[in-house]
Scaffold this active site. Structure first.
Site, PDB file in Angstrom:
ATOM      1  N   LYS A 297       1.068  -0.539   0.197  1.00  0.00           N
ATOM      2  CA  LYS A 297       0.251   0.167   0.173  1.00  0.00           C
ATOM      3  C   LYS A 297       1.036   0.512   0.192  1.00  0.00           C
ATOM      4  O   LYS A 297       0.374   1.971  -0.276  1.00  0.00           O
ATOM      5  CB  LYS A 297      -1.002   0.077   1.444  1.00  0.00           C
ATOM      6  CG  LYS A 297      -2.082  -1.010   1.021  1.00  0.00           C
ATOM      7  CD  LYS A 297      -3.426  -0.934   2.438  1.00  0.00           C
ATOM      8  CE  LYS A 297      -4.042  -1.774   1.842  1.00  0.00           C
ATOM      9  NZ  LYS A 297      -5.298  -1.827   3.050  1.00  0.00           N
TER      10      LYS A 297
ATOM     11  N   ASP B 161     -10.529   2.280   1.783  1.00  0.00           N
ATOM     12  CA  ASP B 161     -11.054   2.613   2.391  1.00  0.00           C
ATOM     13  C   ASP B 161     -11.523   3.586   3.797  1.00  0.00           C
ATOM     14  O   ASP B 161     -11.994   3.727   4.024  1.00  0.00           O
ATOM     15  CB  ASP B 161      -9.850   1.658   3.530  1.00  0.00           C
ATOM     16  CG  ASP B 161      -9.878   0.315   3.343  1.00  0.00           C
ATOM     17  OD1 ASP B 161     -10.195  -0.482   2.510  1.00  0.00           O
ATOM     18  OD2 ASP B 161      -8.203  -0.459   3.111  1.00  0.00           O
TER      19      ASP B 161
ATOM     20  N   GLY C 133      -5.920  -0.313  18.129  1.00  0.00           N
ATOM     21  CA  GLY C 133      -4.906  -1.069  16.524  1.00  0.00           C
ATOM     22  C   GLY C 133      -3.952   0.801  15.794  1.00  0.00           C
ATOM     23  O   GLY C 133      -5.174   1.073  16.231  1.00  0.00           O
ATOM     24  N   SER C 134      -3.282   0.305  15.044  1.00  0.00           N
ATOM     25  CA  SER C 134      -2.079   1.339  14.558  1.00  0.00           C
ATOM     26  C   SER C 134      -1.586   1.066  13.270  1.00  0.00           C
ATOM     27  O   SER C 134      -0.349   1.756  13.065  1.00  0.00           O
ATOM     28  CB  SER C 134      -1.056   1.299  15.864  1.00  0.00           C
ATOM     29  OG  SER C 134      -0.619   0.140  15.968  1.00  0.00           O
ATOM     30  N   GLY C 135      -1.886  -0.061  12.620  1.00  0.00           N
ATOM     31  CA  GLY C 135      -1.926  -0.093  11.365  1.00  0.00           C
ATOM     32  C   GLY C 135      -2.342   0.670   9.947  1.00  0.00           C
ATOM     33  O   GLY C 135      -2.459   0.854  10.338  1.00  0.00           O
ATOM     34  N   GLY C 136      -2.033   0.234   9.370  1.00  0.00           N
ATOM     35  CA  GLY C 136      -2.449   0.902   8.053  1.00  0.00           C
ATOM     36  C   GLY C 136      -3.946   0.825   7.931  1.00  0.00           C
ATOM     37  O   GLY C 136      -4.273   2.147   7.484  1.00  0.00           O
ATOM     38  N   MET C 137      -5.126   0.560   8.083  1.00  0.00           N
ATOM     39  CA  MET C 137      -6.245   0.556   7.869  1.00  0.00           C
ATOM     40  C   MET C 137      -5.979   1.374   9.439  1.00  0.00           C
ATOM     41  O   MET C 137      -7.692   1.822   9.016  1.00  0.00           O
ATOM     42  CB  MET C 137      -6.994  -0.998   8.260  1.00  0.00           C
ATOM     43  CG  MET C 137      -8.086  -1.343   8.432  1.00  0.00           C
ATOM     44  SD  MET C 137      -9.071  -0.229   6.705  1.00  0.00           S
ATOM     45  CE  MET C 137     -10.130  -0.490   6.506  1.00  0.00           C
TER      46      MET C 137
END
Length: 278
Positions: free
Chosen positions: A77, A113, A136-140
């Site tokens: 991404k 998204d 959460g702390s990722g791309g999504m």
């Protein structure tokens, strides 16, 4: 009959438009979703999932072969940003791409998204005055948090075990960082693999029962299964929910419109979503 299938979709031919997905671990969901709607709407398109170990060559192929659309999943991404010509604001604000459209060799990238989350916030009438907790702390998680921030949610917390990524995301958006999600909020959002079917934590709750009980809205971005332990617990408590199945269907519908120029109806999107999981 030689010119069409029974469904009304044209037979594959030299002019059929091709759309693809690129992912480390391709699934059938996007392939079934898009091809179902091509059949339903009689569009001369076909969709196929791929993986690659050479993302630059793959995107070069999208450009050179005239592939109309390309869905991009992890871990590509961010890598594709340097490979496209134009970056829409939805991708720029989170430095992440999940959709590429090819117009005569010119590649434009966006992040559906982010667009899907923003649309769901509006459709559900979520109140920007309410507090927000994102696990959460990722791309999504970045897409989710940025969409809420850009919709006017000023009081938010990013809860993540990874202090580096969680703290950086919180700082970028003006939110607070927390090492765990015990504090609760009016709107709680799970953007971790907790509750994902087939995963090590498939049967676990992403928030403690007391956090769920205090929430006004529970949002689980996990798409498989659509009824995660978090969603089931929230429904049992009578709390409004937004599911990952809704997110993935809506973001795919945004992609579909960009690729084909046709916006499927809500009923068609729902049917395609059910078919994609069958």
């Amino acid at each position: 009959m030689a010119d069409s299938l029974y469904s009304g979709r044209p037979l594959l031919n030299k002019d059929t438009s091709v759309c693809i997905s690129l992912a480390a671990r391709p699934s059938n969901i996007g392939t079934r979703f898009h091809n179902y709607l091509y059949n339903e709407l009689g569009l001369d398109f076909v969709y196929k999932a791929f993986t690659t170990t050479d993302i630059a060559a793959a995107i070069g192929g999208v450009r050179a072969l005239g592939i109309r659309g390309c869905s991009v999943s992890m871990p590509f991404k961010e890598d594709v940003i340097a490979l496209v010509d134009d970056l829409e604001e939805s991708a720029r604000v989170i430095n992440s791409v999940n959709t590429i459209v090819n117009d005569a060799g010119r590649l434009t990238a966006c992040n559906t998204d982010y667009l899907a989350i923003a649309r769901l916030i509006d459709e559900r009438g979520l109140n920007p005055a309410e507090t927000l907790l994102i696990r959460g702390s990722g791309g999504m998680a970045s897409a989710v948090a940025a969409a809420f921030r850009d919709k006017g949610f000023e009081v938010g917390t990013i809860a993540a075990r990874n202090q580096e990524t969680g703290g950086r995301l919180a700082d970028r958006l003006g939110y607070r960082y927390a090492a765990d999600a015990s504090g609760g909020a009016d709107i709680v959002v799970n953007v971790t693999p907790i509750g994902m079917a087939g995963g090590a934590e498939a049967d676990d709750l992403s928030f403690e029962p007391d956090v769920i009980a205090k929430a006004h809205t529970v949002f689980d971005v996990v798409a498989l299964a659509s009824e995660t332990p978090l969603v089931r617990a929230a429904r049992a408590a009578g709390i409004p929910v937004i599911t990952g199945a809704e997110v993935i269907a809506l973001q795919a519908a945004e992609q579909f419109e960009r690729y084909t120029g046709v916006r499927p109806t809500a009923e068609q999107v729902a049917a395609a979503s059910v078919f994609s999981r069958a």
